[in-house]
Design a protein around this motif. Structure first.
Motif, PDB file in Angstrom:
ATOM      1  N   ARG A 271     -29.136  28.090   8.486  1.00  0.00           N
ATOM      2  CA  ARG A 271     -29.697  26.964   7.727  1.00  0.00           C
ATOM      3  C   ARG A 271     -30.742  26.220   8.554  1.00  0.00           C
ATOM      4  O   ARG A 271     -31.774  25.781   8.040  1.00  0.00           O
ATOM      5  N   ALA A 272     -30.463  26.063   9.845  1.00  0.00           N
ATOM      6  CA  ALA A 272     -31.440  25.388  10.708  1.00  0.00           C
ATOM      7  C   ALA A 272     -32.737  26.199  10.760  1.00  0.00           C
ATOM      8  O   ALA A 272     -33.831  25.639  10.680  1.00  0.00           O
TER       9      ALA A 272
ATOM     10  N   GLU B  71     -19.745  24.140   2.934  1.00  0.00           N
ATOM     11  CA  GLU B  71     -20.956  24.696   2.311  1.00  0.00           C
ATOM     12  C   GLU B  71     -21.629  23.558   1.537  1.00  0.00           C
ATOM     13  O   GLU B  71     -21.105  22.453   1.495  1.00  0.00           O
ATOM     14  N   GLY B  72     -22.715  23.837   0.860  1.00  0.00           N
ATOM     15  CA  GLY B  72     -23.362  22.788   0.049  1.00  0.00           C
ATOM     16  C   GLY B  72     -24.767  22.516   0.536  1.00  0.00           C
ATOM     17  O   GLY B  72     -25.163  22.933   1.613  1.00  0.00           O
ATOM     18  N   GLU B  73     -25.493  21.813  -0.319  1.00  0.00           N
ATOM     19  CA  GLU B  73     -26.912  21.543  -0.050  1.00  0.00           C
ATOM     20  C   GLU B  73     -27.058  20.318   0.851  1.00  0.00           C
ATOM     21  O   GLU B  73     -26.085  19.622   1.121  1.00  0.00           O
TER      22      GLU B  73
ATOM     23  N   ASN C 120     -21.584  18.702   5.506  1.00  0.00           N
ATOM     24  CA  ASN C 120     -22.199  19.936   5.008  1.00  0.00           C
ATOM     25  C   ASN C 120     -22.970  20.614   6.139  1.00  0.00           C
ATOM     26  O   ASN C 120     -23.710  19.950   6.878  1.00  0.00           O
ATOM     27  N   LEU C 121     -22.812  21.928   6.218  1.00  0.00           N
ATOM     28  CA  LEU C 121     -23.582  22.689   7.208  1.00  0.00           C
ATOM     29  C   LEU C 121     -25.071  22.382   7.072  1.00  0.00           C
ATOM     30  O   LEU C 121     -25.793  22.262   8.058  1.00  0.00           O
TER      31      LEU C 121
ATOM     32  N   ASN D   5     -20.742  13.519   5.984  1.00  0.00           N
ATOM     33  CA  ASN D   5     -21.332  13.296   4.668  1.00  0.00           C
ATOM     34  C   ASN D   5     -21.211  11.818   4.329  1.00  0.00           C
ATOM     35  O   ASN D   5     -20.268  11.151   4.773  1.00  0.00           O
ATOM     36  N   ALA D   6     -22.194  11.297   3.576  1.00  0.00           N
ATOM     37  CA  ALA D   6     -22.234   9.857   3.313  1.00  0.00           C
ATOM     38  C   ALA D   6     -20.938   9.391   2.667  1.00  0.00           C
ATOM     39  O   ALA D   6     -20.268  10.122   1.969  1.00  0.00           O
TER      40      ALA D   6
END
Ligand SMILES: NC(=O)c1ccc[n+]([C@@H]2O[C@H](COP(=O)([O-])OP(=O)(O)OC[C@H]3O[C@@H](n4cnc5c(N)ncnc54)[C@H](OP(=O)(O)O)[C@@H]3O)[C@@H](O)[C@H]2O)c1
Length: 250
Positions: free
Chosen positions: A19-20, A188-190, A211-212, A241-242
Motif C-alpha cells: 500500500r505504501a 484491511e480497508g481504504e 487500517n493498513l 483509526n479516527a
C-alpha cells in the motif's frame, strides 16, 4: 506533477508495504524497492515508470551494494516484518528488522548525504517509548509484554530496532532522522480519517484498530509533507483509526 523525491522501500511486497508503494507512486515519488521476489508486486505497480525494483535478499547485500541503492535517496521506509508462519516467526533471521534498520542507517551515514535522510520504521504498539513517556501499562500487561519479547522473536526484534534508532542514532544525527510508526491492530480497508498520538492510547486487552492503508498514508505524508515530518521526527507516533481524540488527519 512528479516531485523530485526518491524513497528506498524495504518490505514493499508486504501488506502495508504494498500500500505504501502504491501511494508513493500515486504521489509521483520515485521509489527503489528492494524485494525478494518482484513477482509478488501487483503487475500494474511493477511496471510504473518511476519504480525501480531491485530483486535481492536485503540482508545478503554487501555494504557497497546497499550504499549504491541508498545514494541519492531522500527517505527510507521499512515495512519489513516476519512472515506469519512457524518458520517466519522462529526461524532465521530473528533480527530481520533490527539488522536491516542498522545496516540501512549505517549505509546512509557512510554516504554522508548533504541533507539528513528520513528513516521511517513501521513498528508496533508493543514497542515502548523510553523514559516512562508512554501511558503506564498495568503490571499484568507489562509482565505479558516482557514474556512475549522473550518468547516471540518478532516482538523482541521490533523493540531492538526501535532502541537502535532511539539510543544509537538519537535525535541529533547529522545524516539520519527517523520516526517510528506504531499502529494498533491492523485492518484491511481504504484510507480514512485517522488519529495520531504521542503515546499509547489503548491497552493490550482493549486494542484499537488501524487500517493498513492509513499506516501507508501516514508514512507517505512523513516523506512528502515537511510539516508532518517536523511534527513527528524523533518520535514514536501511535496511529489509530479516527475515534480517539488527538491530531486528526487527513
Ligand atoms: N498491531 C501492530 O502494531 C502490528 C500488527 C501487524 C504488524 N505490525 C508490524 O508491522 C510490520 C509490517 O507488517 P505487515 O503485516 O505489513 O508485514 P507483512 O505483510 O508480513 O510483510 C512483511 C514484509 O517483510 C518481508 N520479509 C520478511 N522476511 C524477510 C527477509 N528475511 N528478508 C527480506 N524481506 C523479508 C516480506 O517479504 P516477502 O513478501 O518476500 O515475504 C514482506 O515484504 C511488522 O514489523 C510488524 O511487526 C504491527
Amino acid at each position: 506533477m512528479p516531485t523530485q523525491q526518491t524513497v528506498l522501500l524495504v518490505g514493499g511486497t508486504g501488506r502495508t508495504g504494498r500500500r505504501a508503494l502504491r501511494q508513493l507512486l500515486d504521489r509521483g515519488v520515485s521509489v527503489r524497492a528492494i524485494v525478494r521476489s518482484g513477482g509478488k508486486l501487483p503487475p500494474d505497480v511493477a511496471g510504473a515508470s518511476h519504480l525501480t525494483v531491485i530483486e535481492a535478499s536485503l540482508l545478503s547485500l554487501r555494504d557497497e551494494e546497499l550504499q549504491q541503492h541508498l545514494r541519492g535517496c531522500d527517505a527510507v521506509i521499512s515495512c519489513l516484518g516476519h512472515v506469519l508462519s512457524l518458520k517466519g516467526i522462529f526461524g532465521p533471521p530473528r533480527d530481520l528488522v533490527t539488522r536491516a534498520t542498522m545496516r540501512l542507517c549505517r549505509g546512509v551515514e557512510a554516504l554522508q548525504p548533504p541533507a539528513p535522510v528520513k528513516f521511517i520504521l513501521m513498528s508496533s504498539v508493543s514497542v515502548n517509548r523510553p523514559g516512562g513517556l508512554d501511558t503506564r501499562r498495568g503490571s499484568f500487561e507489562r509482565a505479558l509484554l516482557w514474556m512475549l519479547c522473550g518468547v516471540l522473536p518478532p516482538a523482541k526484534d521490533n523493540q531492538r530496532a526501535a532502541d537502535f534508532l532511539l539510543e544509537k542514532i538519537g535525535p541529533h544525527d547529522a545524516y539520519v532522522e527517523w520516526a517510528i510508526v506504531r499502529p494498533d491492530s491492523l485492518l484491511e480497508g481504504e484510507v480514512s480519517e485517522y488519529a495520531l498520538h504521542e503515546g499509547l492510547v489503548n491497552g493490550l486487552f482493549a486494542p484499537g484498530s488501524t487500517n493498513l492503508a492509513n499506516v501507508a498514508h501516514f508514512m507517505c505524508e512523513l516523506v512528502t509533507n515537511p510539516k508532518t515530518w517536523a511534527g513527528w521526527k524523533s518520535k514514536l507516533p501511535v496511529i489509530t483509526n479516527a475515534g480517539a481524540s488527538s491530531v486528526t488527519t487527513p
